[in-house]
Write a protein that holds these residues in place. Structure first.
Motif, PDB file in Angstrom:
ATOM      1  N   GLN A 180       3.401   1.210   2.075  1.00  0.00           N
ATOM      2  CA  GLN A 180       3.146   1.375   0.655  1.00  0.00           C
ATOM      3  C   GLN A 180       4.448   1.356  -0.133  1.00  0.00           C
ATOM      4  OE1 GLN A 180       1.099   5.160   0.795  1.00  0.00           O
ATOM      5  NE2 GLN A 180      -0.919   4.202   0.910  1.00  0.00           N
ATOM      6  N   VAL A 194      -1.586   7.562  -1.238  1.00  0.00           N
ATOM      7  CA  VAL A 194      -0.145   7.333  -1.295  1.00  0.00           C
ATOM      8  C   VAL A 194       0.518   8.185  -0.233  1.00  0.00           C
ATOM      9  CG1 VAL A 194      -0.124   6.794  -3.760  1.00  0.00           C
ATOM     10  CG2 VAL A 194       0.247   9.156  -3.013  1.00  0.00           C
ATOM     11  N   SER A 251      -1.375   2.552  -4.802  1.00  0.00           N
ATOM     12  CA  SER A 251      -0.452   1.704  -4.061  1.00  0.00           C
ATOM     13  C   SER A 251      -1.237   0.793  -3.134  1.00  0.00           C
ATOM     14  CB  SER A 251       0.516   2.551  -3.239  1.00  0.00           C
ATOM     15  OG  SER A 251       1.312   3.354  -4.061  1.00  0.00           O
ATOM     16  N   GLU A 252      -0.750  -0.413  -2.954  1.00  0.00           N
ATOM     17  CA  GLU A 252      -1.399  -1.325  -2.037  1.00  0.00           C
ATOM     18  C   GLU A 252      -1.129  -0.871  -0.619  1.00  0.00           C
ATOM     19  OE1 GLU A 252      -0.565  -5.351  -2.635  1.00  0.00           O
ATOM     20  OE2 GLU A 252      -1.155  -5.389  -4.729  1.00  0.00           O
ATOM     21  N   VAL A 253      -2.133  -1.018   0.222  1.00  0.00           N
ATOM     22  CA  VAL A 253      -2.045  -0.593   1.626  1.00  0.00           C
ATOM     23  C   VAL A 253      -2.039  -1.818   2.506  1.00  0.00           C
ATOM     24  CG1 VAL A 253      -3.142   0.757   3.437  1.00  0.00           C
ATOM     25  CG2 VAL A 253      -3.281   1.524   1.067  1.00  0.00           C
TER      26      VAL A 253
END
Length: 270
Positions: A111, A140, A267-269
């Motif tokens: 992340q 996050v 957040s992108e995972v």
């Protein structure tokens, strides 16, 4: 999170108004804590609920099943590494993750931590499973908010920031406003805590005589940890940084880590 079980609910808190609230959850290996904010004010906070209560709520069924304006879940790291953003390509991340000694009961997440770093970390599969009902996009790294809060408040070049919970200390240092160092250590007793603080200062070429420590988490203003640290550094005191407006009975350093999750966007995972 601490061994205590603090609970606070403001008189204004109502399950009928949750669509305007933000729900903040910090997950540990076996427990979780939650906080709820409304228009920048902390209106609820409770610690150390069993993790099963998150995945299959009974006591907190109404609170956890309500619809919120925003949900942010902090997941713990058993191991982690920071990777410069320009090096964190999709091809490289799986190779980097192999250095984390991943087991069958772990999950690995990557992340955004800040503008310059991606954090790659392993976390218990039980923690991820408990959070999945809320959507992994809402998760996050649990200390992202704490680091963001410090970064946004002009951290001094001669300061170390510590967060202490359950015999674990996180230490970070900023230089010229950018994260220069972050790590976490398990410790037993005040002397080991001092050892890690002195070790980090030495590695960063910080002269302890001119270095100030600001500590948040499970610690009191008259705590022996502060007294012991102050013997080796210019000063050691609780961190008064306040992310949310707090009721007078709650001190800022005690809830800084969970309250700071409110600063985290999704957040992108990977």
């Amino acid at each position: 999170m601490s061994e205590h079980n603090y609970t606070y609910h403001d008189d204004s808190f109502s399950l009928d108004k949750t669509e305007s609230y933000t729900l903040l959850i910090q997950v540990e290996a076996n427990t979780f804590s939650y906080a709820i904010s409304n228009n920048g004010h902390l209106i609820a906070w409770a610690e150390n609920h069993p993790l099963d209560e998150l995945s299959d709520p009974q006591e907190l069924l109404d609170l956890l099943s309500a619809r919120y304006h925003h949900v942010i879940i902090g997941l713990p790291a058993q191991n982690f590494t920071l990777v410069p953003t320009d090096l964190a390509t999709a091809e490289r991340l799986p190779n980097i993750a192999r250095f984390l000694d991943v087991k069958a009961d772990n999950r690995v997440l990557a992340q955004v931590l800040d503008e310059e770093n991606i954090i790659v970390y392993k976390t218990p599969a039980t923690a991820v499973n408990a959070a999945e009902d809320f959507g992994l996009r809402n998760t996050v790294f649990t200390s992202k908010g704490w680091l963001t809060a410090i970064a946004q408040n002009n951290p001094g070049n001669n300061n170390l920031y510590l967060n202490v919970e359950n015999n674990k200390v996180e230490i970070c240092h900023f230089a010229l406003g950018k994260l220069r160092f972050y790590n976490a250590f398990d410790f037993t007793g005040d002397d080991e805590l001092v050892y890690f603080a002195v070790l980090v200062a030495g590695e960063l070429n910080l002269d302890a005589r001119y270095t100030s420590l600001y500590i948040s988490g499970d610690i009191d203003e008259n705590d022996s940890k502060l007294t012991r640290l102050a013997e080796f550094f210019r000063k050691a005191e609780v961190n008064t940084l306040q992310v949310l407006q707090l009721p007078k009975e709650i001190v800022p350093h005690r809830v800084l880590s969970i309250a700071a999750l409110s600063l985290c966007a999704s957040s992108e995972v990977a």
